[in-house]
Design a protein around this motif. Structure first.
Motif, PDB file in Angstrom:
ATOM      1  N   ARG A 129       6.516   4.887  10.601  1.00  0.00           N
ATOM      2  CA  ARG A 129       5.438   4.185   9.877  1.00  0.00           C
ATOM      3  C   ARG A 129       4.070   4.702  10.320  1.00  0.00           C
ATOM      4  O   ARG A 129       3.189   4.872   9.490  1.00  0.00           O
ATOM      5  CB  ARG A 129       5.514   2.668  10.117  1.00  0.00           C
ATOM      6  N   ASP A 139      -3.501   0.870  -1.143  1.00  0.00           N
ATOM      7  CA  ASP A 139      -2.460  -0.163  -1.068  1.00  0.00           C
ATOM      8  C   ASP A 139      -1.286   0.264  -0.169  1.00  0.00           C
ATOM      9  O   ASP A 139      -0.702  -0.565   0.520  1.00  0.00           O
ATOM     10  CB  ASP A 139      -1.916  -0.474  -2.471  1.00  0.00           C
ATOM     11  N   GLU A 140      -0.969   1.527  -0.219  1.00  0.00           N
ATOM     12  CA  GLU A 140       0.116   2.042   0.620  1.00  0.00           C
ATOM     13  C   GLU A 140      -0.228   1.859   2.102  1.00  0.00           C
ATOM     14  O   GLU A 140       0.620   1.465   2.894  1.00  0.00           O
ATOM     15  CB  GLU A 140       0.358   3.526   0.308  1.00  0.00           C
ATOM     16  N   GLU A 141      -1.475   2.127   2.478  1.00  0.00           N
ATOM     17  CA  GLU A 141      -1.921   1.964   3.859  1.00  0.00           C
ATOM     18  C   GLU A 141      -1.809   0.500   4.299  1.00  0.00           C
ATOM     19  O   GLU A 141      -1.352   0.197   5.399  1.00  0.00           O
ATOM     20  CB  GLU A 141      -3.373   2.446   3.994  1.00  0.00           C
ATOM     21  N   LEU A 142      -2.200  -0.415   3.403  1.00  0.00           N
ATOM     22  CA  LEU A 142      -2.134  -1.847   3.703  1.00  0.00           C
ATOM     23  C   LEU A 142      -0.688  -2.297   3.897  1.00  0.00           C
ATOM     24  O   LEU A 142      -0.378  -3.052   4.819  1.00  0.00           O
ATOM     25  CB  LEU A 142      -2.803  -2.638   2.569  1.00  0.00           C
ATOM     26  N   ARG A 143       0.208  -1.816   3.045  1.00  0.00           N
ATOM     27  CA  ARG A 143       1.616  -2.172   3.141  1.00  0.00           C
ATOM     28  C   ARG A 143       2.214  -1.654   4.453  1.00  0.00           C
ATOM     29  O   ARG A 143       2.958  -2.364   5.141  1.00  0.00           O
ATOM     30  CB  ARG A 143       2.372  -1.583   1.949  1.00  0.00           C
ATOM     31  N   ILE A 144       1.876  -0.435   4.840  1.00  0.00           N
ATOM     32  CA  ILE A 144       2.403   0.147   6.081  1.00  0.00           C
ATOM     33  C   ILE A 144       1.859  -0.611   7.292  1.00  0.00           C
ATOM     34  O   ILE A 144       2.592  -0.881   8.251  1.00  0.00           O
ATOM     35  CB  ILE A 144       2.035   1.657   6.166  1.00  0.00           C
ATOM     36  N   LYS A 145       0.597  -1.008   7.257  1.00  0.00           N
ATOM     37  CA  LYS A 145      -0.001  -1.760   8.385  1.00  0.00           C
ATOM     38  C   LYS A 145       0.678  -3.127   8.532  1.00  0.00           C
ATOM     39  O   LYS A 145       0.898  -3.591   9.649  1.00  0.00           O
ATOM     40  CB  LYS A 145      -1.510  -1.935   8.184  1.00  0.00           C
ATOM     41  N   ARG A 146       0.989  -3.778   7.417  1.00  0.00           N
ATOM     42  CA  ARG A 146       1.696  -5.057   7.489  1.00  0.00           C
ATOM     43  C   ARG A 146       3.080  -4.885   8.126  1.00  0.00           C
ATOM     44  O   ARG A 146       3.501  -5.676   8.962  1.00  0.00           O
ATOM     45  CB  ARG A 146       1.837  -5.659   6.074  1.00  0.00           C
ATOM     46  N   ARG A 147       3.784  -3.859   7.705  1.00  0.00           N
ATOM     47  CA  ARG A 147       5.117  -3.598   8.254  1.00  0.00           C
ATOM     48  C   ARG A 147       5.031  -3.262   9.752  1.00  0.00           C
ATOM     49  O   ARG A 147       5.863  -3.725  10.539  1.00  0.00           O
ATOM     50  CB  ARG A 147       5.785  -2.439   7.477  1.00  0.00           C
TER      51      ARG A 147
END
Length: 152
Positions: A129, A139-147
């Motif tokens: 990740r 949005d992809e960066e935000l999703r990866i940070k949440r994960r």
């Protein structure tokens, strides 16, 4: 109801350990066996034997598969001295303790291995990740940070 017979060795041990006469031992030991409950099985070269406790009379009996009472001693006799136990009982106790310790060790080791595998798979996913985060945007960066927050 099972019929029990008393061996000569059990009579001798009952007279020495329980303070019974030979005639009393012949009559009382089968009654003790009738009221006894199973504790564990002894694996011996001479056949299958089992240990029984009679908590009411505070007596422990070793009984052969055919119903012969082979050994008798007070329930707390084992606590007095390890030399007081017969060789079969002592060997069985050693083997049962050893097997229980090995089983416990194996269970702990399996659990530890599962935790290690989970830790390493989690570490691998975190690394993947973080590598994906370098190239991600929006949005992809935000999703990866949440994960990553969930994993850490």
């Amino acid at each position: 109801m099972m019929q029990y017979t008393v061996s000569k060795a059990a009579v001798k041990k009952a007279t020495a350990r329980l303070g019974l006469s030979k005639a009393q031992a012949q009559n009382v030991l089968p009654k003790y066996a009738q009221g006894a409950s199973f504790v564990w099985t002894l694996d011996s070269t001479s056949g299958s034997q089992s240990v029984f406790d009679n908590p009411r009379e505070h007596v422990r009996l070793v009984i052969a598969e055919n119903g012969t009472i082979l050994d008798v001693f007070p329930a707390d006799y084992a606590l007095q001295s390890p030399h007081a136990l017969s060789d079969h009982v002592l060997q069985s106790l050693k083997e049962a303790t050893r097997n229980a310790l090995i089983a416990k060790r194996d269970a702990v080791h399996r659990k530890w291995c599962e935790v290690e595998v989970e830790f390493h798979s989690n570490s691998y996913e975190i690394a993947r990740r973080r590598l994906a985060l370098i190239e991600a945007a929006g949005d992809e960066e935000l999703r990866i940070k949440r994960r990553l927050a969930q994993l850490c």
